[in-house]
Design a protein around this motif. Structure first.
Motif, PDB file in Angstrom:
ATOM      1  N   SER A 131       0.779  -1.175   0.125  1.00 26.87           N
ATOM      2  CA  SER A 131       0.034   0.139   0.104  1.00 26.87           C
ATOM      3  C   SER A 131       0.961   1.101   0.112  1.00 26.87           C
ATOM      4  CB  SER A 131      -0.854  -0.035   1.148  1.00 26.87           C
ATOM      5  OG  SER A 131      -1.615   1.336   1.320  1.00 26.87           O
ATOM      6  N   SER A 132       0.683   1.985  -0.811  1.00 27.70           N
ATOM      7  CA  SER A 132       1.547   3.031  -1.057  1.00 27.70           C
ATOM      8  C   SER A 132       0.925   4.551  -1.602  1.00 27.70           C
ATOM      9  CB  SER A 132       2.886   2.733  -2.121  1.00 27.70           C
ATOM     10  OG  SER A 132       3.705   3.922  -2.223  1.00 27.70           O
ATOM     11  N   ALA A 133       1.566   5.623  -1.600  1.00 28.87           N
ATOM     12  CA  ALA A 133       1.025   6.830  -2.180  1.00 28.87           C
ATOM     13  C   ALA A 133       1.511   7.101  -3.334  1.00 28.87           C
ATOM     14  CB  ALA A 133       1.388   8.129  -1.348  1.00 28.87           C
ATOM     15  N   THR A 134       2.410   6.227  -3.904  1.00 26.58           N
ATOM     16  CA  THR A 134       3.108   6.005  -5.351  1.00 26.58           C
ATOM     17  C   THR A 134       1.935   5.778  -6.161  1.00 26.58           C
ATOM     18  OG1 THR A 134       5.017   5.477  -4.430  1.00 26.58           O
ATOM     19  CG2 THR A 134       4.852   5.192  -6.797  1.00 26.58           C
ATOM     20  N   PRO A 135       1.689   6.500  -7.316  1.00 32.96           N
ATOM     21  CA  PRO A 135       0.740   5.816  -8.316  1.00 32.96           C
ATOM     22  C   PRO A 135       0.851   4.584  -8.543  1.00 32.96           C
ATOM     23  CG  PRO A 135       1.953   7.964  -9.099  1.00 32.96           C
ATOM     24  CD  PRO A 135       2.694   7.397  -7.948  1.00 32.96           C
ATOM     25  N   GLU A 136      -0.263   3.692  -8.518  1.00 33.59           N
ATOM     26  CA  GLU A 136      -0.370   2.288  -8.760  1.00 33.59           C
ATOM     27  C   GLU A 136       0.304   1.809  -9.807  1.00 33.59           C
ATOM     28  OE1 GLU A 136      -4.285  -0.774  -8.643  1.00 33.59           O
ATOM     29  OE2 GLU A 136      -4.195   0.757  -6.814  1.00 33.59           O
ATOM     30  N   LEU A 137       0.012   1.991 -11.090  1.00 36.80           N
ATOM     31  CA  LEU A 137       0.350   1.581 -12.363  1.00 36.80           C
ATOM     32  C   LEU A 137       2.030   1.576 -12.017  1.00 36.80           C
ATOM     33  CD1 LEU A 137      -0.042   0.321 -14.925  1.00 36.80           C
ATOM     34  CD2 LEU A 137      -0.156   2.373 -15.922  1.00 36.80           C
ATOM     35  N   TYR A 138       2.620   2.582 -11.890  1.00 35.52           N
ATOM     36  CA  TYR A 138       4.048   2.657 -11.553  1.00 35.52           C
ATOM     37  C   TYR A 138       4.514   1.510 -10.550  1.00 35.52           C
ATOM     38  CZ  TYR A 138       8.626   4.112 -10.325  1.00 35.52           C
ATOM     39  OH  TYR A 138      10.062   4.376 -10.086  1.00 35.52           O
ATOM     40  N   LEU A 139       3.805   1.264  -9.529  1.00 36.11           N
ATOM     41  CA  LEU A 139       4.139   0.487  -8.635  1.00 36.11           C
ATOM     42  C   LEU A 139       4.212  -0.969  -9.165  1.00 36.11           C
ATOM     43  CD1 LEU A 139       2.539   1.388  -5.201  1.00 36.11           C
ATOM     44  CD2 LEU A 139       4.923   1.059  -5.700  1.00 36.11           C
ATOM     45  N   LYS A 140       2.998  -1.218  -9.524  1.00 35.75           N
ATOM     46  CA  LYS A 140       2.862  -2.621 -10.336  1.00 35.75           C
ATOM     47  C   LYS A 140       4.023  -3.060 -11.436  1.00 35.75           C
ATOM     48  CE  LYS A 140      -2.008  -3.293  -9.230  1.00 35.75           C
ATOM     49  NZ  LYS A 140      -3.250  -3.595  -9.604  1.00 35.75           N
ATOM     50  N   ASN A 141       4.378  -1.919 -12.399  1.00 37.01           N
ATOM     51  CA  ASN A 141       5.537  -2.173 -13.202  1.00 37.01           C
ATOM     52  C   ASN A 141       6.604  -2.269 -12.538  1.00 37.01           C
ATOM     53  OD1 ASN A 141       3.691  -1.994 -15.450  1.00 37.01           O
ATOM     54  ND2 ASN A 141       4.009   0.232 -15.531  1.00 37.01           N
ATOM     55  N   LEU A 142       7.114  -1.569 -11.591  1.00 36.15           N
ATOM     56  CA  LEU A 142       8.353  -1.743 -10.685  1.00 36.15           C
ATOM     57  C   LEU A 142       8.377  -3.134 -10.088  1.00 36.15           C
ATOM     58  CD1 LEU A 142      11.145  -0.471  -9.701  1.00 36.15           C
ATOM     59  CD2 LEU A 142       9.691   0.489  -8.008  1.00 36.15           C
ATOM     60  N   ILE A 143       7.488  -3.520  -9.634  1.00 32.16           N
ATOM     61  CA  ILE A 143       7.359  -4.957  -8.671  1.00 32.16           C
ATOM     62  C   ILE A 143       7.586  -5.904  -9.852  1.00 32.16           C
ATOM     63  CG2 ILE A 143       6.037  -6.414  -7.623  1.00 32.16           C
ATOM     64  CD1 ILE A 143       7.083  -4.055  -5.761  1.00 32.16           C
ATOM     65  N   LYS A 144       7.032  -5.834 -10.921  1.00 29.66           N
ATOM     66  CA  LYS A 144       7.090  -6.917 -11.952  1.00 29.66           C
ATOM     67  C   LYS A 144       8.698  -6.903 -12.530  1.00 29.66           C
ATOM     68  CE  LYS A 144       4.896  -8.350 -16.527  1.00 29.66           C
ATOM     69  NZ  LYS A 144       4.138  -7.834 -17.399  1.00 29.66           N
ATOM     70  N   LYS A 145       9.169  -5.722 -12.814  1.00 30.60           N
ATOM     71  CA  LYS A 145      10.430  -5.543 -13.272  1.00 30.60           C
ATOM     72  C   LYS A 145      11.501  -6.437 -12.343  1.00 30.60           C
ATOM     73  CE  LYS A 145      13.448  -1.713 -15.128  1.00 30.60           C
ATOM     74  NZ  LYS A 145      13.588  -0.273 -15.226  1.00 30.60           N
ATOM     75  N   ARG A 146      11.100  -6.032 -11.060  1.00 27.15           N
ATOM     76  CA  ARG A 146      12.183  -6.694 -10.101  1.00 27.15           C
ATOM     77  C   ARG A 146      11.852  -8.104  -9.696  1.00 27.15           C
ATOM     78  NH1 ARG A 146      13.633  -1.449  -6.080  1.00 27.15           N
ATOM     79  NH2 ARG A 146      14.418  -0.227  -7.642  1.00 27.15           N
ATOM     80  N   ASN A 147      10.914  -8.623 -10.421  1.00 28.58           N
ATOM     81  CA  ASN A 147      10.726 -10.112 -10.296  1.00 28.58           C
ATOM     82  C   ASN A 147      10.014 -10.424  -8.862  1.00 28.58           C
ATOM     83  OD1 ASN A 147      11.332 -11.007 -12.877  1.00 28.58           O
ATOM     84  ND2 ASN A 147      13.442 -10.924 -12.353  1.00 28.58           N
ATOM     85  N   PHE A 148       9.309  -9.472  -8.058  1.00 26.66           N
ATOM     86  CA  PHE A 148       8.693  -9.876  -6.715  1.00 26.66           C
ATOM     87  C   PHE A 148       7.120 -10.127  -6.889  1.00 26.66           C
ATOM     88  CE2 PHE A 148      12.105  -6.702  -5.297  1.00 26.66           C
ATOM     89  CZ  PHE A 148      12.768  -7.800  -4.524  1.00 26.66           C
ATOM     90  N   SER A 149       6.542  -9.945  -8.043  1.00 32.78           N
ATOM     91  CA  SER A 149       5.076 -10.323  -8.344  1.00 32.78           C
ATOM     92  C   SER A 149       4.794 -11.593  -7.577  1.00 32.78           C
ATOM     93  CB  SER A 149       4.777 -10.479  -9.632  1.00 32.78           C
ATOM     94  OG  SER A 149       5.193  -9.052 -10.276  1.00 32.78           O
ATOM     95  N   LYS A 150       5.675 -12.735  -7.775  1.00 35.64           N
ATOM     96  CA  LYS A 150       5.158 -13.967  -7.242  1.00 35.64           C
ATOM     97  C   LYS A 150       4.996 -13.872  -5.839  1.00 35.64           C
ATOM     98  CE  LYS A 150       9.853 -15.709  -7.730  1.00 35.64           C
ATOM     99  NZ  LYS A 150      10.564 -16.693  -8.620  1.00 35.64           N
ATOM    100  N   TYR A 151       5.596 -12.989  -5.194  1.00 34.71           N
ATOM    101  CA  TYR A 151       5.733 -13.089  -3.571  1.00 34.71           C
ATOM    102  C   TYR A 151       4.624 -12.125  -2.780  1.00 34.71           C
ATOM    103  CZ  TYR A 151      10.294 -14.875  -4.613  1.00 34.71           C
ATOM    104  OH  TYR A 151      11.281 -15.578  -4.884  1.00 34.71           O
ATOM    105  N   ILE A 152       4.105 -11.096  -3.803  1.00 35.29           N
ATOM    106  CA  ILE A 152       3.200 -10.162  -3.384  1.00 35.29           C
ATOM    107  C   ILE A 152       1.652 -10.503  -3.852  1.00 35.29           C
ATOM    108  CG2 ILE A 152       2.416  -7.667  -3.442  1.00 35.29           C
ATOM    109  CD1 ILE A 152       5.635  -7.492  -3.752  1.00 35.29           C
TER     110      ILE A 152
END
Length: 123
Positions: free
Chosen positions: A16-37
């Motif tokens: 949960s963040s104040a950062t724009p949601e689309l930017y966060l989702k792209n960042l998490i995907k790029k860093r390969n953390f999606s499977k943990y979240i």
């Protein structure tokens, strides 16, 4: 490492963040953390709204949520829904009042779990 260890322990992880949601989702995907979240929530919605949505969708009670954050907004959101909170105290942390439970880095998280009355959903 921290998020992966929570995932391996069977703990559901949401961001949960104040950062724009689309930017966060792209960042998490790029860093390969999606499977943990489980999911990622960002602006324009408020952090309190994120928590309430998660509680409703996952049928989670406030006592089953542990909110970890580094700002007064994080603390206020946790208190508004009645969940436990751990403040991460960094050089740039922004707390009006120091939270009851604090850590200086995520390696300290294991030591504080014993002090918190936190119950995982399966307990």
């Amino acid at each position: 490492y921290f998020i992966k260890s929570l995932f391996n322990a069977g703990i559901l992880v949401f961001i949960s963040s104040a950062t724009p949601e689309l930017y966060l989702k792209n960042l998490i995907k790029k860093r390969n953390f999606s499977k943990y979240i489980c999911d990622i929530y960002g602006s324009p919605k408020r952090k309190e709204d994120h928590i309430r949505f998660i509680m409703k969708e996952k049928k989670i009670l406030p006592k089953e949520i542990l909110y970890i954050g580094d700002s007064q907004d994080d603390f206020d959101a946790a208190m508004a829904v009645g969940c436990e909170f751990i403040g991460v105290i960094l050089k740039n942390s922004r707390f009006k009042n120091k939270p009851k439970f604090t850590i200086n880095n995520f390696y300290q998280i294991d030591t504080i779990f014993e002090d918190i009355n936190f119950k995982k959903k399966d307990d």
